[in-house]
Design a protein around this motif. Sequence first.
Motif, PDB file in Angstrom:
ATOM      1  N   UNK A   1     -10.177  11.956  -4.304  1.00 36.49           N
ATOM      2  CA  UNK A   1      -9.830  11.306  -5.565  1.00 36.49           C
ATOM      3  C   UNK A   1      -9.248   9.928  -5.256  1.00 36.49           C
ATOM      4  N   UNK A   2      -9.365   9.017  -6.208  1.00 36.95           N
ATOM      5  CA  UNK A   2      -8.811   7.683  -6.064  1.00 36.95           C
ATOM      6  C   UNK A   2      -7.379   7.700  -6.592  1.00 36.95           C
ATOM      7  N   UNK A   3      -6.438   7.296  -5.758  1.00 36.50           N
ATOM      8  CA  UNK A   3      -5.036   7.181  -6.142  1.00 36.50           C
ATOM      9  C   UNK A   3      -4.802   5.722  -6.511  1.00 36.50           C
ATOM     10  N   UNK A   4      -4.806   5.441  -7.809  1.00 37.41           N
ATOM     11  CA  UNK A   4      -4.713   4.070  -8.282  1.00 37.41           C
ATOM     12  C   UNK A   4      -3.390   3.427  -7.882  1.00 37.41           C
ATOM     13  N   UNK A   5      -2.294   4.164  -7.978  1.00 33.83           N
ATOM     14  CA  UNK A   5      -0.989   3.608  -7.635  1.00 33.83           C
ATOM     15  C   UNK A   5      -0.895   3.250  -6.149  1.00 33.83           C
TER      16      UNK A   5
END
Length: 162
Positions: free
Chosen positions: A113-117
Motif C-alpha cells: 500500500x502507498x503510505x501518503x504521509x
Amino acid sequence: MQKIDPDRREFFGWSFKVLGAVGLMGILYPITRFLGGDIDVESHAGIEPARGANARKPPVAGDGNSVEIDAGTVPEGAGMILTMGSVPVILVRNGNRWRAFNATCTHLGCLVKWDQAGQRFVCPCHGGLYNSDGKVTAGPPPAALAEHRVTLAGNTIRISRA
C-alpha cells in the motif's frame, strides 16, 4: 500394582483429546489466515482505508499488457491500485509526476500500500518498507518493486509493462 479407576482413565482420555484438538486449531488457524481470506491490509499497515469518493473503483480500460485511467481519479500525493491483466499495479501521483510499480511485495507476495504521509510503500504482512522509488528500506523483502512505464496523453494515464 495399583489399578487405575475407570473414571480416571476416561477423564484422562477426554483431556488428551481436548488438548490435542486445541493444539491442532492453534496450528491450523494461522495457516488458514495466511493462505486464505481477505485481510484488511490497510488496518494492519496503519494506513487509513479509502473512504467516500476515494473508495470507488476508478474506471479503467486496458488489455493484459497495459491499463489506462483518467488522471483526475488519482488525488495529489495519493496512490491507487489497479490491475493490468492479473498483475496488481500501484499508481502514485506527486504533482505532475506519475509512477507505477508492481504492487506485489517481493517477499511473500502480499499487496503493498502507498503510505501518503511517509511517502513510501508498506507491506502489511511482514513489515517490509520501500521508498518512493520502490527500493527496499526495511524488512524482509529481497528486491525492489518492479517499475512500469507511465505515459500521459491529455488527461489519460497509460501504464504499460516495462
